[in-house]
Design a protein around this motif. Sequence first.
Motif, PDB file in Angstrom:
ATOM      1  N   PHE A  95      -9.172  22.575 -36.565  1.00  0.00           N
ATOM      2  CA  PHE A  95      -7.987  22.434 -37.395  1.00  0.00           C
ATOM      3  C   PHE A  95      -7.965  20.991 -37.872  1.00  0.00           C
ATOM      4  O   PHE A  95      -8.083  20.073 -37.061  1.00  0.00           O
ATOM      5  CB  PHE A  95      -6.741  22.755 -36.563  1.00  0.00           C
ATOM      6  N   SER A 145      -0.930  13.758 -27.103  1.00  0.00           N
ATOM      7  CA  SER A 145      -1.176  14.611 -28.264  1.00  0.00           C
ATOM      8  C   SER A 145      -2.433  14.176 -29.015  1.00  0.00           C
ATOM      9  O   SER A 145      -2.516  13.063 -29.538  1.00  0.00           O
ATOM     10  CB  SER A 145       0.019  14.553 -29.205  1.00  0.00           C
ATOM     11  N   GLN A 146      -3.394  15.088 -29.079  1.00  0.00           N
ATOM     12  CA  GLN A 146      -4.634  14.825 -29.819  1.00  0.00           C
ATOM     13  C   GLN A 146      -4.357  14.606 -31.308  1.00  0.00           C
ATOM     14  O   GLN A 146      -4.998  13.791 -31.967  1.00  0.00           O
ATOM     15  CB  GLN A 146      -5.574  16.019 -29.622  1.00  0.00           C
ATOM     16  N   ILE A 147      -3.393  15.348 -31.837  1.00  0.00           N
ATOM     17  CA  ILE A 147      -3.086  15.227 -33.267  1.00  0.00           C
ATOM     18  C   ILE A 147      -2.481  13.851 -33.569  1.00  0.00           C
ATOM     19  O   ILE A 147      -2.808  13.223 -34.580  1.00  0.00           O
ATOM     20  CB  ILE A 147      -2.167  16.384 -33.726  1.00  0.00           C
ATOM     21  N   GLU A 148      -1.628  13.351 -32.665  1.00  0.00           N
ATOM     22  CA  GLU A 148      -1.079  12.002 -32.874  1.00  0.00           C
ATOM     23  C   GLU A 148      -2.174  10.946 -32.797  1.00  0.00           C
ATOM     24  O   GLU A 148      -2.150   9.956 -33.538  1.00  0.00           O
ATOM     25  CB  GLU A 148       0.020  11.708 -31.849  1.00  0.00           C
ATOM     26  N   ASN A 196      -8.041  13.673 -24.326  1.00  0.00           N
ATOM     27  CA  ASN A 196      -6.838  13.134 -24.985  1.00  0.00           C
ATOM     28  C   ASN A 196      -5.963  12.454 -23.934  1.00  0.00           C
ATOM     29  O   ASN A 196      -6.183  12.606 -22.735  1.00  0.00           O
ATOM     30  CB  ASN A 196      -6.057  14.232 -25.731  1.00  0.00           C
TER      31      ASN A 196
END
Lengths: 131, 360
Positions: free
Chosen positions: B312, B32-35, B29
């Motif tokens: 997740f 942020s991996q989620i972003e 990453n």
Amino acid sequence: MSNIPADLKYLDSHEWARVESDGTVTIGISDHAQGALGDLVFVEVPEVGKSLTKGGAAAVVESVKAASDVYSPVSGEVVAANDALSGSPELVNSDPYGAGWLFKIKPSNNGELQQLLDAKAYEKVVADAAH
Amino acid sequence: MGLKTPLFDTHVAAGARMVDFGGWDMPVNYGSQIEEHHAVRRDAGMFDVSHMLIADVTGARVRDYLRYLLANDVAKLKDSGKALYSCMLNEQGGVVDDLIVYFINESWFRVVVNAGTRDKDIAWLKRFSDKFGVDIKPRTDLAMIAVQGPNARAKAATLIGKYADEALQLKTFVGRELGQYFIARTGYTGEDGWEVMLPVGEAPKFWSDLKAAGVAQCGLGARDTLRLEAGMNLYGNDMDEKLSPLESGLTWTVAFDPPERDFVGRAALEAQRAAGLKRKLVGLILDDRGVLRGHQRVVTPAGDGELTSGTFSPTMEKSIGFARVPVATGDRVEVDIRGKLLPARVVKYPFVRNGKPLVS
């Protein structure tokens, strides 16, 4: 480079401890630890009133990548837990030494605090882990 | 020190967290991996996939060769540029690798295989090549960048000058050589987009131009959560040499018809089918707090199974995974997560396509 505040104590398993003016100890995970875990998605904090022993599993931080136990740096009773983390686990990523704290302990043996790493010693742990 | 793609210095300069992936130093990453994940679902993101191996397969009998080598049937590829997803099997029906094959012309097909298996794959391809008189040429002179997301093609098209119109007309699962580029409307995210192959020396500039055009740089972390949401298998996790495609949710990729086509592994798959399958791959959703992970034990009334992949899901905001379970498994199972048995639902996947959850 990760941020390692000079006024905190550390475990080599990447927890930090701050002795507050009322004698309680606030505990969280280091900036290095949150960076290595990546985005946190769940945090499980201990219940208030629970007795913890030094080095025992006290909390769980789970990121997209991995789940990790958080160990208590000192023995004592949990007097507060950061409930904001159940809805906003990302606070541990964005502010690991502030809003991302995990729990507070009333220590039962102040001598244990002397056994923790200072910032300089912890810096070496992080540097060694990088090689 | 691991192997490096042509974009290694670019990733390091961008502050990427680098990890070992199949012997390659790759970005997991950039923050942020989620972003990064959301950028691909909502706008446009890019991945360095230069560690994957591109190989050109050429010769007069290349189509016959691939019809024998692959479990899917390249006879389905009739129009130039059309791509096919297939497994390459061993004689026992186990998966040597999964790959994408492009039909370019009757004497030239192109395959793209996984990074971690490239040496093994080349050896496997060559094992049968002499018999068909085909030549296998690894294209290590090419880098590959996947540009994915609802706005990915529009943003990337601004960088390819006179080829933009033709590239934008490419249909799903079709690739074309356009000057120095080979542009394919394929990907591993469940979103629209391109995979762009280009000369190694051009890759750093193309990457920085994409960044300037508003394409987010994304690492392997987001690539994994995106492919899992999209219901796509990962070689080594969800299938391997000891498991057949029939046990790995990949029956749809095996062309048993026409029955007279012989392919490596066919006899073993037919025997397995005749004997009755014992295990199947299913999708799981966890409604409780916690995250499904590979290798967790799955408990069902029909016996135990195992998570093959789990994560997740940033789009669904709960955990999803794939599990290999007994064939008789119903719609409820329990998963052993750190010593606790938590209930999980068995669902059809893909979980997410084109930005939208398909299951809840």
